[in-house]
Motif scaffolding. Structure first.
Motif, PDB file in Angstrom:
ATOM      1  N   ILE A 264      74.542 -16.360 -44.239  1.00  0.00           N
ATOM      2  CA  ILE A 264      75.772 -15.545 -43.821  1.00  0.00           C
ATOM      3  C   ILE A 264      75.858 -14.179 -43.888  1.00  0.00           C
ATOM      4  CG2 ILE A 264      78.181 -15.743 -43.818  1.00  0.00           C
ATOM      5  CD1 ILE A 264      78.237 -18.716 -44.975  1.00  0.00           C
ATOM      6  N   LEU A 265      76.218 -13.531 -42.785  1.00  0.00           N
ATOM      7  CA  LEU A 265      76.105 -12.256 -42.529  1.00  0.00           C
ATOM      8  C   LEU A 265      77.562 -11.552 -43.409  1.00  0.00           C
ATOM      9  CD1 LEU A 265      75.128  -9.423 -41.500  1.00  0.00           C
ATOM     10  CD2 LEU A 265      76.633  -9.940 -39.425  1.00  0.00           C
ATOM     11  N   THR A 266      77.396 -10.816 -44.274  1.00  0.00           N
ATOM     12  CA  THR A 266      78.354 -10.024 -45.136  1.00  0.00           C
ATOM     13  C   THR A 266      78.276  -8.504 -44.893  1.00  0.00           C
ATOM     14  OG1 THR A 266      77.128 -10.175 -47.178  1.00  0.00           O
ATOM     15  CG2 THR A 266      78.464 -12.050 -46.725  1.00  0.00           C
ATOM     16  N   TYR A 267      79.218  -7.789 -45.180  1.00  0.00           N
ATOM     17  CA  TYR A 267      79.237  -6.336 -45.385  1.00  0.00           C
ATOM     18  C   TYR A 267      80.061  -5.921 -46.599  1.00  0.00           C
ATOM     19  CZ  TYR A 267      79.462  -1.543 -44.127  1.00  0.00           C
ATOM     20  OH  TYR A 267      79.764  -0.170 -44.107  1.00  0.00           O
ATOM     21  N   GLN A 268      79.240  -5.044 -47.482  1.00  0.00           N
ATOM     22  CA  GLN A 268      79.912  -4.499 -48.544  1.00  0.00           C
ATOM     23  C   GLN A 268      80.422  -3.180 -48.456  1.00  0.00           C
ATOM     24  OE1 GLN A 268      77.405  -3.983 -51.908  1.00  0.00           O
ATOM     25  NE2 GLN A 268      78.769  -2.918 -53.076  1.00  0.00           N
ATOM     26  N   ARG A 269      81.832  -3.244 -47.987  1.00  0.00           N
ATOM     27  CA  ARG A 269      82.471  -1.899 -47.685  1.00  0.00           C
ATOM     28  C   ARG A 269      82.355  -1.077 -48.749  1.00  0.00           C
ATOM     29  NH1 ARG A 269      85.692   0.470 -44.102  1.00  0.00           N
ATOM     30  NH2 ARG A 269      85.835  -1.400 -42.791  1.00  0.00           N
ATOM     31  N   GLU A 270      81.912   0.236 -48.323  1.00  0.00           N
ATOM     32  CA  GLU A 270      81.785   1.496 -49.145  1.00  0.00           C
ATOM     33  C   GLU A 270      83.179   2.303 -48.947  1.00  0.00           C
ATOM     34  OE1 GLU A 270      78.259   3.256 -48.637  1.00  0.00           O
ATOM     35  OE2 GLU A 270      77.042   1.691 -49.927  1.00  0.00           O
ATOM     36  N   GLU A 271      83.356   3.231 -49.836  1.00  0.00           N
ATOM     37  CA  GLU A 271      84.179   4.498 -49.673  1.00  0.00           C
ATOM     38  C   GLU A 271      83.439   5.234 -48.808  1.00  0.00           C
ATOM     39  OE1 GLU A 271      85.604   6.127 -53.380  1.00  0.00           O
ATOM     40  OE2 GLU A 271      86.294   4.362 -54.151  1.00  0.00           O
ATOM     41  N   THR A 272      84.436   6.055 -47.986  1.00  0.00           N
ATOM     42  CA  THR A 272      84.291   6.916 -46.887  1.00  0.00           C
ATOM     43  C   THR A 272      83.610   8.130 -47.645  1.00  0.00           C
ATOM     44  OG1 THR A 272      85.635   5.967 -45.396  1.00  0.00           O
ATOM     45  CG2 THR A 272      84.550   7.988 -44.822  1.00  0.00           C
TER      46      THR A 272
ATOM     47  N   PRO B   9      75.723  -3.642 -34.408  1.00  0.00           N
ATOM     48  CA  PRO B   9      75.921  -4.376 -35.447  1.00  0.00           C
ATOM     49  C   PRO B   9      76.803  -3.834 -36.561  1.00  0.00           C
ATOM     50  CG  PRO B   9      73.713  -4.976 -34.579  1.00  0.00           C
ATOM     51  CD  PRO B   9      74.269  -3.657 -34.102  1.00  0.00           C
ATOM     52  N   ARG B  10      76.107  -2.761 -37.112  1.00  0.00           N
ATOM     53  CA  ARG B  10      76.638  -2.096 -38.442  1.00  0.00           C
ATOM     54  C   ARG B  10      78.113  -1.740 -38.080  1.00  0.00           C
ATOM     55  NH1 ARG B  10      74.488   0.698 -42.769  1.00  0.00           N
ATOM     56  NH2 ARG B  10      72.491   0.709 -41.884  1.00  0.00           N
ATOM     57  N   TYR B  11      78.413  -1.049 -36.999  1.00  0.00           N
ATOM     58  CA  TYR B  11      79.758  -0.612 -36.513  1.00  0.00           C
ATOM     59  C   TYR B  11      80.633  -1.845 -36.610  1.00  0.00           C
ATOM     60  CZ  TYR B  11      83.859   0.707 -33.776  1.00  0.00           C
ATOM     61  OH  TYR B  11      85.194   0.963 -33.225  1.00  0.00           O
TER      62      TYR B  11
ATOM     63  N   ASP C 142      81.177 -11.208 -34.034  1.00  0.00           N
ATOM     64  CA  ASP C 142      80.609 -10.343 -33.064  1.00  0.00           C
ATOM     65  C   ASP C 142      79.031  -9.906 -33.567  1.00  0.00           C
ATOM     66  OD1 ASP C 142      82.652 -10.985 -31.451  1.00  0.00           O
ATOM     67  OD2 ASP C 142      83.882  -9.364 -31.708  1.00  0.00           O
ATOM     68  N   ALA C 143      79.149  -9.233 -34.559  1.00  0.00           N
ATOM     69  CA  ALA C 143      78.032  -8.603 -35.353  1.00  0.00           C
ATOM     70  C   ALA C 143      76.750  -9.598 -34.998  1.00  0.00           C
ATOM     71  CB  ALA C 143      78.001  -8.320 -36.557  1.00  0.00           C
ATOM     72  N   THR C 144      77.196 -10.739 -35.640  1.00  0.00           N
ATOM     73  CA  THR C 144      76.182 -11.930 -35.688  1.00  0.00           C
ATOM     74  C   THR C 144      75.619 -12.147 -34.454  1.00  0.00           C
ATOM     75  OG1 THR C 144      77.339 -13.260 -37.461  1.00  0.00           O
ATOM     76  CG2 THR C 144      75.561 -14.369 -36.418  1.00  0.00           C
ATOM     77  N   LEU C 145      76.468 -12.410 -33.461  1.00  0.00           N
ATOM     78  CA  LEU C 145      75.778 -12.647 -31.870  1.00  0.00           C
ATOM     79  C   LEU C 145      74.981 -11.557 -31.245  1.00  0.00           C
ATOM     80  CD1 LEU C 145      79.245 -13.719 -30.415  1.00  0.00           C
ATOM     81  CD2 LEU C 145      77.351 -15.325 -30.923  1.00  0.00           C
ATOM     82  N   VAL C 146      75.326 -10.394 -31.792  1.00  0.00           N
ATOM     83  CA  VAL C 146      74.262  -9.116 -31.402  1.00  0.00           C
ATOM     84  C   VAL C 146      73.136  -9.236 -32.088  1.00  0.00           C
ATOM     85  CG1 VAL C 146      74.167  -6.634 -31.216  1.00  0.00           C
ATOM     86  CG2 VAL C 146      76.371  -7.684 -30.993  1.00  0.00           C
ATOM     87  N   LEU C 147      73.210  -9.460 -33.323  1.00  0.00           N
ATOM     88  CA  LEU C 147      71.873  -9.648 -34.027  1.00  0.00           C
ATOM     89  C   LEU C 147      70.993 -10.811 -33.598  1.00  0.00           C
ATOM     90  CD1 LEU C 147      73.165  -9.017 -37.740  1.00  0.00           C
ATOM     91  CD2 LEU C 147      71.747  -7.743 -36.182  1.00  0.00           C
TER      92      LEU C 147
END
Length: 329
Positions: A77-85, A46-48, A57-62
């Motif tokens: 609602i599922l959110t993701y805070q993108r970080e710098e690499t 899900p993280r990927y 897709d991540a929500t379905l897996v979870l």
């Protein structure tokens, strides 16, 4: 892994005696085809999926994971805070800041989502960026050295006794007539992986990943040291048993440590490249473990293994981050 290795020794004795080594290779490759159907049903991380902006897709897996564990996902609602690499070697942030659902938020769009091809190039550049370059280069070498040592020890088990007998008699490239001892020694040393796994499991959460790896590598060197001199078969098996236990333990911790070093966006690429470089070490090691021993250069062969292991242990000390107790990015 060790169960498969032990079974293969029994299977090898039966198949090689009745048929040939070619049949052994063919029959041992068959179980690999049984794994193919499972790749299609294995859920993605899900993280990927969040990193790739595939929130649905991540929500379905979870949801499938929650259903399998007879639990419910937190509301929201599922959110993701993108970080710098990048990798922060000192500060560890909370898991909920990155992946867990939050309330009353909308899914954020990732404007710079990359295609698979450009993403791979960007991931490779990230691996060699200033923040990750040191970890990446050290991991490449340690994977190479660990594979070189581990597979070399497996070959030493079958080659060392033969080399001692043939070199002592002044004859080279002589096939051993006592194949029963060969299978017995290989079978016994295969069980060394059990204590190796147990010791590494205990030490890894006690002293940390880095210390566990370099300690086991140095101990492996101690077991290999006496083999520069010709030993009887019992002592040879005992020393190889201890060395293989340490090599297996350090290899296991390395495979645990590598994914923890990289952020999700480059984790699979970083670990994949490091593993591939490790396979090169496994390809090169027969030149030492077999070629030098058959040429009656036992001392030189053992010294090569000692040097490689010592350098790998030093490289483990130089890793810039200890991942024990650290959240994954």
């Amino acid at each position: 892994m060790w169960l498969g290795f032990c079974f293969r020794q029994i299977w090898a004795k039966v198949v090689v005696t009745a048929l040939s080594w070619r049949w052994l290779l063919a029959l041992t490759a068959l179980p690999c085809f049984l794994l193919l159907p499972f790749f299609g049903i294995t859920p993605e991380s899900p993280r990927y999926l969040c990193v790739q902006n595939r929130m649905s897709d991540a929500t379905l897996v979870l949801e499938r994971m929650a259903k399998a564990n007879q639990s419910a996902l937190p509301p929201g609602i599922l959110t993701y805070q993108r970080e710098e690499t990048k990798v922060d070697h000192h500060a560890a942030s909370s898991e909920t800041d990155h992946l867990l659902p939050v309330r009353e938020k909308e899914c954020t769009d990732d404007d710079d989502a990359m295609s698979s091809k450009s993403g791979s190039v960007a991931a490779l550049r990230s691996l060699l960026s200033r923040k990750l370059r040191r970890s990446t280069l050290l991991l490449w070498f340690v994977f190479y050295a660990n594979s070189f040592a581990y597979y070399g020890l497996v070959l030493l088990t079958s080659q060392l006794s033969d080399a001692n007998r043939s070199c002592a008699s002044g004859m080279r490239h002589v096939k051993s007539e006592n194949d029963a001892n060969l299978y017995k020694d290989t079978f016994i040393t295969s069980f060394a992986e059990v204590p190796g796994l147990i010791v590494s499991a205990v030490l890894v959460e006690w002293v940390g990943r880095k210390a566990t790896m370099w300690c086991l590598m140095f101990i492996c060197c101690c077991f290999l040291g006496p083999l520069v001199l010709h030993q009887n078969e019992l002592l040879t098996t005992v020393f190889l048993f201890g060395a293989r236990a340490c090599a297996m333990g350090s290899f296991t911790v390395l495979c645990l440590y590598a994914p923890e070093v990289y952020p999700t966006s480059v984790r699979s690429t970083g670990v994949g490249i490091a593993t591939a470089i490790g396979r090169i070490g496994g390809i090169v090691c027969p030149l030492v473990a077999v070629g030098m021993l058959r040429s009656c250069h036992q001392v030189e062969a053992i010294i090569v293994f000692e040097v490689v292991l010592c350098l790998a242990a030093v490289a483990c000390m130089l890793f810039p981050v200890e991942t024990k107790g650290r959240e994954m990015n």
